[in-house]
Design an enzyme around this catalytic site. Structure first.
Site, short mmCIF file in Angstrom:
data_model
loop_
_atom_site.label_atom_id
_atom_site.label_comp_id
_atom_site.label_asym_id
_atom_site.label_seq_id
_atom_site.Cartn_x
_atom_site.Cartn_y
_atom_site.Cartn_z
CE LYS A 211 -3.72 -2.33 2.57
NZ LYS A 211 -4.54 -2.27 3.81
CE1 TYR B 183 -9.43 -3.66 1.34
CE2 TYR B 183 -9.14 -1.63 0.11
CZ TYR B 183 -8.64 -2.62 0.93
OH TYR B 183 -7.32 -2.58 1.33
NE ARG C 166 -5.64 -13.35 6.18
CZ ARG C 166 -5.79 -12.11 5.72
NH1 ARG C 166 -5.58 -11.81 4.45
NH2 ARG C 166 -6.12 -11.14 6.54
CB THR D 58 -5.97 -6.52 9.75
OG1 THR D 58 -6.32 -7.79 9.25
CG2 THR D 58 -6.34 -5.46 8.78
NE ARG E 58 -1.30 -6.12 7.33
CZ ARG E 58 -2.20 -7.01 6.91
NH1 ARG E 58 -2.49 -8.07 7.66
NH2 ARG E 58 -2.80 -6.85 5.76
CG ASN F 182 -3.06 -2.63 7.02
OD1 ASN F 182 -2.93 -2.07 5.93
ND2 ASN F 182 -4.08 -3.41 7.31
CG HIS G 197 -5.04 -6.48 0.27
ND1 HIS G 197 -6.16 -6.62 1.06
CD2 HIS G 197 -5.18 -7.37 -0.74
CE1 HIS G 197 -6.94 -7.55 0.53
NE2 HIS G 197 -6.37 -8.02 -0.56
CD GLU H 103 -8.27 -9.77 -2.86
OE1 GLU H 103 -7.06 -10.05 -2.73
OE2 GLU H 103 -9.02 -9.56 -1.90
P1 CMP Z 1 -6.87 -4.80 4.54
O1 CMP Z 1 -6.32 -6.08 5.09
O2 CMP Z 1 -6.35 -4.29 3.26
O3 CMP Z 1 -8.46 -4.90 4.41
C1 CMP Z 1 -9.39 -3.98 4.91
C2 CMP Z 1 -8.73 -2.74 5.36
O4 CMP Z 1 -9.54 -1.82 6.02
C3 CMP Z 1 -7.66 -3.11 6.35
O5 CMP Z 1 -6.60 -3.67 5.64
C4 CMP Z 1 -7.39 -1.77 7.02
O6 CMP Z 1 -6.46 -1.02 6.29
C5 CMP Z 1 -8.74 -1.07 6.91
N1 CMP Z 1 -9.48 -0.98 8.16
C6 CMP Z 1 -10.31 -1.89 8.63
N2 CMP Z 1 -10.90 -1.44 9.75
C7 CMP Z 1 -10.44 -0.21 9.98
C8 CMP Z 1 -10.70 0.80 10.97
N3 CMP Z 1 -11.55 0.64 11.94
N4 CMP Z 1 -10.04 1.92 10.87
C9 CMP Z 1 -9.20 2.12 9.88
N5 CMP Z 1 -8.93 1.22 8.92
C10 CMP Z 1 -9.55 0.08 8.96
#
Ligand code: CMP
Length: 195
Positions: free
Chosen positions: A11, A51, A120, A126, A137, A157, A160, A171
């Site tokens: 990202k 998403y 993962r 995440t 991460r 983070n 993805h 995807e």
């Molecule tokens: P990712 O694994 O790419 O998939 C969903 C994304 O949403 C996750 O990474 C985070 O970057 C983001 N995300 C999910 N929940 C929150 C939250 N409460 N606040 C901010 N970012 C979020």
């Protein structure tokens, strides 16, 4: 056993911090095969499609936020003006669209047996502050949901990684054309038997 594909997206925070090489090396090191790589300035349409625009996705993201707030004794309504999980998920998705267009993103497709579980595991939780040391991460970030939300932005983070084999297929098809994926043999394949 069939091989799985996973989409990895470094990202904007990972790209801007110059972490592309360090991160990709971790997937190569474990023996996964890279079958596609590119840099892309993501369009809004692609991020919206990436998403899932489903109640289930919004609810999952929103519920994760609510659980985190509850654990810390915080009130989600202060930031989101609601404590409805789906509504919170929709707000987070809006932030993700802006964030994904901050800079190019680096896309990588990896393939292997149990590929999804492996990506993962290497990526970690995440929520960076909860990600174990040794994961991408956990090693490169310590962001938290409450800080991110207070600043009206998504978690930074870094990466993805596809969640399920079905998400992996979807995807990869969204971001890569068939001719951008390559089939070749890695030298290690003969010795590791796992790729
Ligand atoms: P990712 O694994 O790419 O998939 C969903 C994304 O949403 C996750 O990474 C985070 O970057 C983001 N995300 C999910 N929940 C929150 C939250 N409460 N606040 C901010 N970012 C979020």
């Amino acid at each position: 056993m069939t091989k799985q594909k996973a989409l990895l997206i470094i990202k904007p925070d990972g790209v801007q911090r110059g972490l592309i090489g360090k991160i990709i090396a971790r997937f190569e090191r474990v023996g996964l095969k890279i079958i596609g790589l590119k840099f892309e300035m993501a369009s809004k349409e692609k991020v919206v499609a990436h998403y899932p625009e489903t109640e289930a996705w919004f609810a999952k993201v929103g519920q994760r936020t609510l659980t985190n707030y509850e654990k810390k004794g915080l009130d989600a309504r202060k930031v989101f003006k609601t404590n409805d999980a789906v509504a919170i998920g929709k707000i987070v998705k809006g932030w993700l669209i802006t964030y994904f267009q901050e800079s190019p993103v680096f896309m990588c497709v990896v393939e292997g047996y149990d590929c999804i579980e492996i990506v993962r595991k290497l990526s970690g939780n995440t929520i960076p502050v909860l990600a174990a040391p040794g994961t991408i991460r956990g090693d490169f970030s310590h962001d938290t949901i409450d800080l991110a939300n207070e600043q009206n932005r998504p978690l930074r983070n870094i990466i993805h990684a596809s969640d399920t084999p079905e998400d992996g297929e979807k995807e990869v098809a969204l971001w890569f054309k068939p001719e951008e994926l390559f089939n070749y043999q890695l030298a290690g394949e003969r010795f590791m038997y796992i790729i």
